[in-house]
Design a protein around this motif. Structure first.
Motif, short mmCIF file in Angstrom:
data_model
loop_
_atom_site.label_atom_id
_atom_site.label_comp_id
_atom_site.label_asym_id
_atom_site.label_seq_id
_atom_site.Cartn_x
_atom_site.Cartn_y
_atom_site.Cartn_z
N MET A 1 0.78 -1.17 -0.07
CA MET A 1 -0.06 0.17 -0.08
C MET A 1 0.71 1.36 -0.13
O MET A 1 0.53 1.98 -0.50
N GLU A 2 2.08 1.11 0.73
CA GLU A 2 2.93 2.32 0.97
C GLU A 2 3.51 2.61 -0.46
O GLU A 2 3.71 3.59 -0.92
N ASN A 3 3.91 1.35 -1.27
CA ASN A 3 4.48 1.59 -2.48
C ASN A 3 3.70 2.30 -3.44
O ASN A 3 4.09 3.04 -4.12
N VAL A 4 2.21 1.92 -3.49
CA VAL A 4 1.28 2.70 -4.08
C VAL A 4 1.17 4.01 -4.02
O VAL A 4 1.41 4.91 -5.00
N SER A 5 1.08 4.32 -2.65
CA SER A 5 1.28 5.70 -2.25
C SER A 5 2.48 6.71 -2.73
O SER A 5 2.25 7.79 -3.40
N ARG A 6 3.51 5.92 -2.71
CA ARG A 6 4.85 6.51 -3.35
C ARG A 6 4.72 6.94 -4.59
O ARG A 6 5.13 7.76 -5.13
N LYS A 7 4.29 5.92 -5.38
CA LYS A 7 4.21 5.99 -6.76
C LYS A 7 3.17 7.12 -7.20
O LYS A 7 3.59 7.77 -8.09
N LYS A 8 1.93 7.17 -6.59
CA LYS A 8 1.17 8.22 -6.81
C LYS A 8 1.76 9.75 -6.43
O LYS A 8 1.50 10.52 -7.37
N ASP A 9 2.59 9.61 -5.53
CA ASP A 9 3.16 11.16 -5.23
C ASP A 9 4.16 11.31 -6.32
O ASP A 9 4.30 12.56 -6.70
N GLN A 10 4.88 10.47 -6.52
CA GLN A 10 5.80 10.68 -7.78
C GLN A 10 5.39 11.08 -9.00
O GLN A 10 5.75 11.92 -9.66
N VAL A 11 4.19 10.43 -9.54
CA VAL A 11 3.35 10.76 -10.47
C VAL A 11 2.94 12.31 -10.42
O VAL A 11 2.90 13.21 -11.34
N ASP A 12 2.22 12.60 -9.22
CA ASP A 12 1.79 13.82 -8.97
C ASP A 12 2.76 15.07 -9.22
O ASP A 12 2.61 16.10 -9.76
N GLU A 13 3.99 14.65 -8.59
CA GLU A 13 5.20 15.67 -8.67
C GLU A 13 5.39 15.63 -9.97
O GLU A 13 5.73 16.87 -10.35
N LYS A 14 5.62 14.71 -10.67
CA LYS A 14 6.04 14.75 -12.25
C LYS A 14 5.06 15.85 -13.01
O LYS A 14 5.31 16.50 -13.88
N ILE A 15 3.47 15.47 -12.57
CA ILE A 15 2.55 16.31 -13.34
C ILE A 15 2.80 17.70 -13.05
O ILE A 15 2.60 18.75 -13.87
N ASN A 16 2.93 17.96 -11.82
CA ASN A 16 3.14 19.39 -11.51
C ASN A 16 4.13 20.03 -12.29
O ASN A 16 4.16 21.23 -12.56
N GLU A 17 5.43 19.24 -11.97
CA GLU A 17 6.42 19.77 -12.88
C GLU A 17 6.40 20.25 -14.28
O GLU A 17 6.73 21.25 -14.66
N ASN A 18 5.58 19.13 -14.85
CA ASN A 18 5.28 19.36 -16.45
C ASN A 18 4.31 20.80 -16.56
O ASN A 18 4.41 21.59 -17.34
N LEU A 19 3.27 20.80 -15.48
CA LEU A 19 2.13 21.89 -15.70
C LEU A 19 3.26 23.48 -15.53
O LEU A 19 2.97 24.34 -16.38
N ALA A 20 4.07 23.28 -14.59
CA ALA A 20 5.05 24.57 -14.37
C ALA A 20 5.66 24.64 -15.57
O ALA A 20 5.86 25.97 -15.84
N GLU A 21 6.14 23.84 -16.35
CA GLU A 21 7.39 24.23 -17.51
C GLU A 21 6.27 24.69 -18.44
O GLU A 21 6.60 25.39 -19.08
N PHE A 22 5.15 24.07 -18.60
CA PHE A 22 4.04 24.42 -19.62
C PHE A 22 3.81 25.97 -19.31
O PHE A 22 3.71 26.68 -20.28
#
Length: 56
Positions: A1-22
């Motif tokens: 469960m913790e692994n899924v949460s960590r992956k979700k956080d990484q995906v959310d962080e990558k999305i936020n980085e992409n939005l900021a770059e855009f």
């Protein structure tokens, strides 16, 4: 469960980085467009005033 949460956080962080770059790219393009408009208007005004024939 913790692994899924960590992956979700990484995906959310990558999305936020992409939005900021855009957003940065959009701001850069808008600034370049504004500069281009100002330069064109200034040059047009300059050429219009330089082409006038002075009265005799």
């Amino acid at each position: 469960m913790e692994n899924v949460s960590r992956k979700k956080d990484q995906v959310d962080e990558k999305i936020n980085e992409n939005l900021a770059e855009f957003e940065r790219e959009k701001e850069k393009k808008m600034l370049n467009l504004i500069v281009e408009i100002i330069v064109k208007v200034t040059l047009k005004e300059y050429y219009e005033t330089c082409d006038q024939i002075p009265p005799l």
